[in-house]
Design an enzyme around this catalytic site. Structure first.
Site, PDB file in Angstrom:
ATOM      1  N   CYS A 177      41.153  33.597  22.061  1.00 49.78           N
ATOM      2  CA  CYS A 177      41.138  33.154  23.462  1.00 49.78           C
ATOM      3  C   CYS A 177      40.152  32.022  23.716  1.00 49.78           C
ATOM      4  O   CYS A 177      39.975  31.608  24.863  1.00 49.78           O
ATOM      5  CB  CYS A 177      40.777  34.323  24.382  1.00 49.78           C
ATOM      6  N   ARG A 218      43.555  29.392  31.553  1.00 44.99           N
ATOM      7  CA  ARG A 218      44.481  30.316  30.892  1.00 44.99           C
ATOM      8  C   ARG A 218      43.917  31.727  30.879  1.00 44.99           C
ATOM      9  O   ARG A 218      44.621  32.697  31.193  1.00 44.99           O
ATOM     10  CB  ARG A 218      44.746  29.834  29.464  1.00 44.99           C
TER      11      ARG A 218
END
Length: 315
Positions: A177, A218
């Site tokens: 991530c 995101r």
């Protein structure tokens, strides 16, 4: 235990970590031979590096298909395996224009692997991204009551978890991530091309900054979508649970947000970013042309705001 569960229990990551270092060493050896104008050695070493790279991706199919359960990444890896084999064969056969792409892969691994294999560097990067994600959520008042907390997994001390008491759902920022993969790709590509150092520095600074901001956005989207179950629709549950092999309907929102929407949009965003960065580093288009020619598409790419005959289009 089902067949899918048995496959998912296999652990290949420790082996791929070692293989990744071997691949990096092979690419660097090819780059070194190229710099020394030993073209024959450069071709052989680089071809071998590409073939090892194909093995690396092949071994990772199990992880991305059955553990990570990413359709987009699995498809990309299934394409990458034969592509690496083919590029290696072309290099071995004397297609020296692919040595620039090979040099880019070498730089990518040099950027990526220290973060991936160093627990300290990996942890610092994860916590930096998690903290900024939590800060954005709080600053925009998007999640009243959300708790930013330490990873509940035993043995972990990372502050990387967002818990939503309203639904009892939690999301964690993990290494995948952080955006380091995309940053490594752009850093490697820009470092590999033959362009003035100043323009390359601008291109790297812009690409890393934009990727960092987009990645925070995101993570915010995925955390909120999972935390508030944005995609918990009955008509979605069946197809998504079947596609990803899920047994818990509460995980549908996460998989739609992350494995479907975020990953598809990431592919589009990175393609758009490459076109944007080509304003400062138009030499990137040469690599794109070479990649397209491999699949039989011969085109000459021109950025509308760049004169390719100019030695420094950033001026």
């Amino acid at each position: 235990m089902s067949l899918l569960e048995a496959i998912a229990e296999l652990h290949v990551i420790p082996y791929t970590d070692v293989l990744a270092w071997v691949v990096m060493a092979a690419f660097i050896a090819g780059v070194a031979a190229d710099y020394r104008d030993n073209l024959l050695a450069a071709r052989r070493l680089t071809a071998g590096a590409w073939w090892l790279f194909a093995v690396f991706w092949f071994v990772l199919i199990q992880h991305f298909a059955f553990v990570h359960r990413s359709v987009v990444q699995t498809v990309l890896i299934l394409i990458a395996v034969p592509a690496c084999l083919y590029v290696g064969w072309l290099v071995f056969a004397g297609r020296d224009s692919l040595l620039t792409l090979s040099r880019a892969v070498a730089f990518m691994t040099v950027i990526y692997l220290p973060f991936e294999t160093s627990e300290l560097a990996r942890g610092l990067l994860i916590e930096a991204v998690a903290f900024q994600t939590a800060t954005v959520i709080d600053a925009l008042s998007l999640a009243d009551g959300m708790e930013y907390m330490q990873d509940p997994d035993e043995g972990s001390t990372l502050m990387n978890t967002f818990w939503f008491p309203e639904t009892g759902r939690a999301s964690r920022v993990v290494f995948e991530c952080t955006g380091i993969g995309a940053m490594s790709i752009f850093g490697g590509l820009i470092a590999a091309v033959n362009a003035p150092l100043r323009r390359k520095a601008v291109g790297i600074a812009l690409s890393i900054s934009i990727i960092w901001v987009l990645n925070i956005g995101r993570n915010v989207f995925i955390a909120l979508a999972n935390g508030y179950q944005w995609f918990a629709y009955s008509w979605l549950e069946g197809p998504i649970m079947a596609l990803f092999g899920l047994t818990d309907p509460a995980r549908v929102s996460f998989f739609v947000a992350d494995r479907v929407l975020a990953q598809l949009l990431a592919v589009v965003a990175l393609a758009g970013l490459a076109w944007f960065i080509a304003r400062w580093v138009p030499e990137l288009l040469d690599i794109a042309e070479e990649l397209l020619s491999i699949v039989g598409i011969d085109v000459e790419l021109h950025h509308p705001s760049v004169d390719r005959t100019d030695t420094d289009p950033a001026d």
